[in-house]
Design a protein around this motif. Structure first.
Motif, mmCIF file in Angstrom:
data_model
loop_
_atom_site.group_PDB
_atom_site.id
_atom_site.type_symbol
_atom_site.label_atom_id
_atom_site.label_comp_id
_atom_site.label_asym_id
_atom_site.label_seq_id
_atom_site.Cartn_x
_atom_site.Cartn_y
_atom_site.Cartn_z
ATOM 1 N N ARG A 265 35.439 -23.951 -9.554
ATOM 2 C CA ARG A 265 34.459 -24.391 -8.555
ATOM 3 C C ARG A 265 34.064 -23.231 -7.641
ATOM 4 N N VAL A 266 35.047 -22.450 -7.218
ATOM 5 C CA VAL A 266 34.737 -21.302 -6.359
ATOM 6 C C VAL A 266 33.925 -20.266 -7.132
ATOM 7 N N LEU A 267 34.287 -20.011 -8.390
ATOM 8 C CA LEU A 267 33.503 -19.078 -9.210
ATOM 9 C C LEU A 267 32.056 -19.537 -9.331
ATOM 10 N N HIS A 268 31.866 -20.842 -9.521
ATOM 11 C CA HIS A 268 30.510 -21.372 -9.644
ATOM 12 C C HIS A 268 29.756 -21.199 -8.327
ATOM 13 N N ALA A 269 30.438 -21.424 -7.223
ATOM 14 C CA ALA A 269 29.812 -21.213 -5.916
ATOM 15 C C ALA A 269 29.429 -19.746 -5.744
ATOM 16 N N GLN A 270 30.277 -18.821 -6.188
ATOM 17 C CA GLN A 270 29.945 -17.393 -6.126
ATOM 18 C C GLN A 270 28.645 -17.110 -6.869
ATOM 19 N N ARG A 271 28.536 -17.635 -8.077
ATOM 20 C CA ARG A 271 27.346 -17.352 -8.891
ATOM 21 C C ARG A 271 26.091 -17.931 -8.240
ATOM 22 N N LEU A 272 26.209 -19.117 -7.662
ATOM 23 C CA LEU A 272 25.052 -19.715 -6.988
ATOM 24 C C LEU A 272 24.654 -18.904 -5.760
ATOM 25 N N LEU A 273 25.637 -18.397 -5.033
ATOM 26 C CA LEU A 273 25.338 -17.575 -3.860
ATOM 27 C C LEU A 273 24.670 -16.265 -4.267
ATOM 28 N N GLU A 274 25.021 -15.743 -5.422
ATOM 29 C CA GLU A 274 24.439 -14.497 -5.909
ATOM 30 C C GLU A 274 23.004 -14.678 -6.403
ATOM 31 N N THR A 275 22.707 -15.841 -6.977
ATOM 32 C CA THR A 275 21.478 -15.967 -7.764
ATOM 33 C C THR A 275 20.464 -16.969 -7.234
ATOM 34 N N THR A 276 20.792 -17.743 -6.205
ATOM 35 C CA THR A 276 19.847 -18.762 -5.731
ATOM 36 C C THR A 276 19.612 -18.636 -4.238
ATOM 37 N N ARG A 277 18.621 -19.351 -3.765
ATOM 38 C CA ARG A 277 18.323 -19.438 -2.336
ATOM 39 C C ARG A 277 18.851 -20.726 -1.720
ATOM 40 N N GLU A 278 19.646 -21.462 -2.469
ATOM 41 C CA GLU A 278 20.156 -22.741 -1.978
ATOM 42 C C GLU A 278 21.017 -22.547 -0.727
ATOM 43 N N PRO A 279 20.900 -23.422 0.266
ATOM 44 C CA PRO A 279 21.774 -23.353 1.442
ATOM 45 C C PRO A 279 23.237 -23.497 1.031
ATOM 46 N N VAL A 280 24.114 -22.977 1.838
ATOM 47 C CA VAL A 280 25.535 -23.026 1.518
ATOM 48 C C VAL A 280 26.006 -24.465 1.355
ATOM 49 N N GLU A 281 25.460 -25.387 2.142
ATOM 50 C CA GLU A 281 25.845 -26.791 2.030
ATOM 51 C C GLU A 281 25.537 -27.326 0.636
ATOM 52 N N ARG A 282 24.361 -26.978 0.106
ATOM 53 C CA ARG A 282 23.983 -27.460 -1.225
ATOM 54 C C ARG A 282 24.781 -26.748 -2.308
ATOM 55 N N VAL A 283 25.060 -25.463 -2.094
ATOM 56 C CA VAL A 283 25.903 -24.727 -3.037
ATOM 57 C C VAL A 283 27.273 -25.387 -3.135
ATOM 58 N N ALA A 284 27.821 -25.765 -2.001
ATOM 59 C CA ALA A 284 29.129 -26.403 -1.979
ATOM 60 C C ALA A 284 29.126 -27.682 -2.799
ATOM 61 N N ARG A 285 28.102 -28.510 -2.608
ATOM 62 C CA ARG A 285 28.043 -29.782 -3.340
ATOM 63 C C ARG A 285 27.816 -29.552 -4.830
ATOM 64 N N SER A 286 27.028 -28.538 -5.169
ATOM 65 C CA SER A 286 26.788 -28.241 -6.585
ATOM 66 C C SER A 286 28.055 -27.764 -7.278
ATOM 67 N N ALA A 287 28.973 -27.192 -6.507
ATOM 68 C CA ALA A 287 30.229 -26.709 -7.073
ATOM 69 C C ALA A 287 31.336 -27.755 -7.008
ATOM 70 N N GLY A 288 31.012 -28.941 -6.493
ATOM 71 C CA GLY A 288 31.984 -30.023 -6.489
ATOM 72 C C GLY A 288 32.769 -30.192 -5.218
ATOM 73 N N PHE A 289 32.364 -29.498 -4.144
ATOM 74 C CA PHE A 289 33.019 -29.674 -2.847
ATOM 75 C C PHE A 289 32.249 -30.702 -2.020
ATOM 76 N N ALA A 290 32.955 -31.407 -1.172
ATOM 77 C CA ALA A 290 32.312 -32.456 -0.383
ATOM 78 C C ALA A 290 31.302 -31.889 0.603
ATOM 79 N N SER A 291 31.532 -30.669 1.075
ATOM 80 C CA SER A 291 30.653 -30.065 2.067
ATOM 81 C C SER A 291 30.928 -28.576 2.134
#
Length: 333
Positions: A265-291
């Protein structure tokens, strides 16, 4: 205690970039800053042959090590190659015995280890070779994920960038933050990264063979990290009892299902932070974290920095632009 004379000990077949790191930090003449007497030492005599085939005419021999306040081994050839020259190891031991600060950058840690200077101490090296260091020198406590380790009179660092961080740390601890910041600004690098910060490593967990129910389940889980995934649900999908699933999982991956899921989940969040403009809140949910609040402690524990700091450092073209006031290297007191 300050230092003015820096001996950089160079061995044959070393990587050129790593060899140049301490010379770039300590050797360049910068207006308004103290100048160091940097001495490039040919540890094995004659021109130093790099792994790129470039010969370096290092003007000093090992006797320069005996006169230096700071002795740095910036790198080393492949760890399993021929051992360091006996004369070089003796020079390092003498330097340490008379009170010089001794430093191993990246694979240079292996040279300090061969000299016996790290026995009973904590040290680090490039993450790829950390297991080899630990197995070859069991008396060393190897920290594989940190940027550098400051042991007072002996310091070691991780890979190329970690070597720059450690050299700047030496400037900072000896001469103060302003001088370290000025040199960092000249090099166009961050002025300070704490030694305990994690090396930026993508630690893959070994995947089972194709066609294995466990492997198929893990592949499915990786494609659905945004869902709530429990170990019971994964074991059922693999058509195994929970106990069998846990045992097979550890045999194959070397870790537990819960730890594996959190890591992925953290690795997936890393990749989203590197490659997208999604807010951190949305990145967290996309990686399976509640917030984002739930993501941050796990992200910081695994990566060493916050999600926002990671994005600022590694965000590519798809990542958000930084505010103008944050693009410059900060002038820290």
């Amino acid at each position: 205690m300050g230092f003015t004379t820096v001996a950089v000990v160079l061995f044959d077949e070393i990587p050129l970039f790593e060899a140049s790191v301490p010379i770039a930090v300590f050797g360049e003449r910068r207006g308004g800053l103290p100048e160091f007497d940097v001495r490039a030492v040919a540890a094995e005599g004659g021109p130093v042959r790099t792994d790129a085939g470039i010969a370096l005419a290092a003007p000093y021999g090992l006797d320069a090590v005996d006169e230096a306040d700071l002795v740095i081994v910036p790198t080393w050839r492949r760890p399993l190659g021929r051992p360091p020259a006996r004369e070089a190891l003796e020079a390092l031991r003498r330097a340490h015995e008379r009170g010089a600060t001794v430093v191993g950058l990246c694979l240079g840690t292996f040279v300090l280890a061969a000299a016996g200077l790290l026995d009973g101490r904590t040290a680090t090296t490039h993450w790829r070779y950390a297991p080899l260091l630990a197995s070859a020198y069991p008396r060393i406590q190897v920290e594989p994920d940190v940027l550098y380790v400051d042991g007072g009179d002996i310091l070691t660092s991780a890979g190329s960038a970690g070597g720059i961080d450690l050299c700047l740390h030496l400037i900072r601890r000896t001469y103060g933050s302003q001088m370290a910041n000025d040199i960092a600004r000249s090099l166009v690098v961050p002025p300070h990264r704490a030694g305990g910060q994690a090396q930026y490593i993508d630690h893959p967990v070994p995947a089972p063979a194709d066609g294995d129910p466990l492997g198929e389940t893990l592949d499915w889980a990786l494609r659905h990290l945004d869902r709530e995934l429990t170990v019971d649900a994964l074991s059922a999908r693999a058509l195994m009892s929970r106990r069998t699933f846990d045992r097979r999982f550890r045999q194959v991956t070397g870790t537990t299902p819960t730890q594996w899921l959190l890591h992925q989940r953290v690795l997936h969040a890393q990749r989203l932070l590197e490659t997208t403009r999604e807010p951190v809140e949305r990145v967290a949910r996309s990686a399976g974290f509640a917030s984002a609040v739930a993501l941050r402690p796990h992200f910081r524990r695994q990566v060493g920095v916050s999600p926002t700091t990671y994005r600022e450092t590694f965000g590519g073209p798809g990542a958000p632009d930084l505010p103008a006031e944050r693009r410059a290297v900060p002038e820290l007191a």
